[in-house]
Write a protein that holds these residues in place. Sequence first.
Motif, short mmCIF file in Angstrom:
data_model
loop_
_atom_site.label_atom_id
_atom_site.label_comp_id
_atom_site.label_asym_id
_atom_site.label_seq_id
_atom_site.Cartn_x
_atom_site.Cartn_y
_atom_site.Cartn_z
N PRO A 1 11.02 37.48 -4.40
CA PRO A 1 9.77 37.99 -5.21
C PRO A 1 8.72 36.77 -5.58
CG PRO A 1 11.30 39.11 -5.75
CD PRO A 1 11.97 38.08 -5.13
N LYS A 2 7.53 37.03 -5.16
CA LYS A 2 6.46 36.01 -5.73
C LYS A 2 6.71 35.43 -7.00
CE LYS A 2 1.50 34.74 -5.62
NZ LYS A 2 1.85 33.37 -4.83
N PRO A 3 6.80 36.49 -8.24
CA PRO A 3 7.04 35.89 -9.52
C PRO A 3 8.29 34.93 -9.60
CG PRO A 3 6.61 38.27 -9.57
CD PRO A 3 6.73 37.73 -8.11
N ILE A 4 9.43 35.32 -8.83
CA ILE A 4 10.48 34.22 -9.17
C ILE A 4 9.99 32.80 -8.28
CG2 ILE A 4 12.64 33.74 -8.19
CD1 ILE A 4 13.24 36.68 -8.32
N LEU A 5 9.51 33.14 -7.35
CA LEU A 5 8.96 31.68 -6.53
C LEU A 5 8.08 31.08 -7.54
CD1 LEU A 5 8.54 33.31 -2.96
CD2 LEU A 5 10.35 31.76 -3.85
N THR A 6 7.03 31.64 -8.08
CA THR A 6 5.99 30.77 -9.00
C THR A 6 6.48 30.00 -10.08
OG1 THR A 6 4.39 32.61 -8.50
CG2 THR A 6 4.05 31.30 -10.40
N ARG A 7 7.64 30.91 -10.72
CA ARG A 7 8.13 30.16 -11.81
C ARG A 7 9.24 28.83 -11.32
NH1 ARG A 7 11.60 34.58 -14.56
NH2 ARG A 7 12.47 32.60 -15.63
N ILE A 8 9.98 29.20 -10.08
CA ILE A 8 10.57 28.00 -9.60
C ILE A 8 9.83 26.61 -9.25
CG2 ILE A 8 12.14 27.31 -7.72
CD1 ILE A 8 13.47 30.09 -8.01
N GLU A 9 8.66 27.08 -8.52
CA GLU A 9 7.94 26.02 -8.14
C GLU A 9 7.34 25.26 -9.37
OE1 GLU A 9 3.88 25.33 -5.22
OE2 GLU A 9 4.40 27.29 -6.08
N ALA A 10 7.03 26.07 -10.40
CA ALA A 10 6.41 25.36 -11.51
C ALA A 10 7.61 24.41 -12.32
CB ALA A 10 5.83 26.25 -12.68
N ALA A 11 8.72 25.03 -12.30
CA ALA A 11 9.86 24.25 -12.98
C ALA A 11 10.21 22.94 -12.19
CB ALA A 11 11.04 24.93 -13.15
N LEU A 12 10.35 22.98 -10.83
CA LEU A 12 10.50 21.69 -10.06
C LEU A 12 9.38 20.87 -10.21
CD1 LEU A 12 12.31 23.56 -7.04
CD2 LEU A 12 13.39 22.38 -8.90
N SER A 13 8.17 21.16 -10.21
CA SER A 13 7.08 20.42 -10.35
C SER A 13 6.99 19.67 -11.62
CB SER A 13 5.71 21.18 -9.99
OG SER A 13 5.73 21.88 -8.95
N ARG A 14 7.54 20.35 -12.81
CA ARG A 14 7.58 19.74 -14.17
C ARG A 14 8.59 18.80 -13.98
NH1 ARG A 14 9.02 24.16 -18.19
NH2 ARG A 14 9.53 22.23 -19.39
#
Length: 260
Positions: free
Chosen positions: A240-253
């Motif tokens: 789901p998009k909410p999971i992907l958005t959080r993972i992308e943000a975390a990995l970018s950090r």
Amino acid sequence: MQERPDDLDAYQLALVGYDQMFSADYTTFVTARTNFERAHVLSPNWAPPLSYSAIWHMQRVARGWSANALNELDTARALAERAIERNSADALANVVSGYTLSHCKHDHVGALKQLDRAIELTPNLALAFAYRAAVYVRCERYQDALRDAAINLRLSPRDRHAWFAEMISAQAHFAMNDLGPAIAPARRVATLLPSNQANLRVLVAALIESGRLDDARAYAQPLVTAGEIDLRWIAISPWPKPILTRIEAALSRLLPTLPP
């Protein structure tokens, strides 16, 4: 209802290949595919070697060993369809066909229908519950996912491949922001399969959101290539998009904190 193999050597090759498929060693992993192919040659009308081969291709993508993820997923789906053509009453074939509908084609509704059929055919097939749990995560039905993952572990508590249900439990807990219960099973999976990128993405993201940057860095190395974290997988992910958005943000950090 289920077809038996024409050749007992095919049966043995399929069992050995299934065990090899979850090895952390790449050479052993590749040998599993060879054994599935040999089993299919010996018993071409028997569905399981085709189903196992489909799982093998999905595993190669999940573990970051595929040079072309889209082609690999198409191959997995084609193999799953061939297994169903061999025997539509084979529970394993229905499990893998249903799961590939979700994983490769993002048809989660169709996947659940076929997984339900597999459970009707064989109610004690632990893998069916693990794969249905994975599809429930993609449908954002997280409590249902946790229930099916628990059924999988209860049906087969000593299965050395129980890591899959644990990985799905981690995904469901992460999606519900239960970071502690997400981290614990994801760390166990990382110990068994340190190259499984699907698991590592959730583990690293959960650790970052928990403020445990040092621990996150310790697990992140398989996700980094030439100083970059590959995020192209997001475009083909069934999550789901909410999971992907959080993972992308975390990995970018995380990336700026990694050593050069």
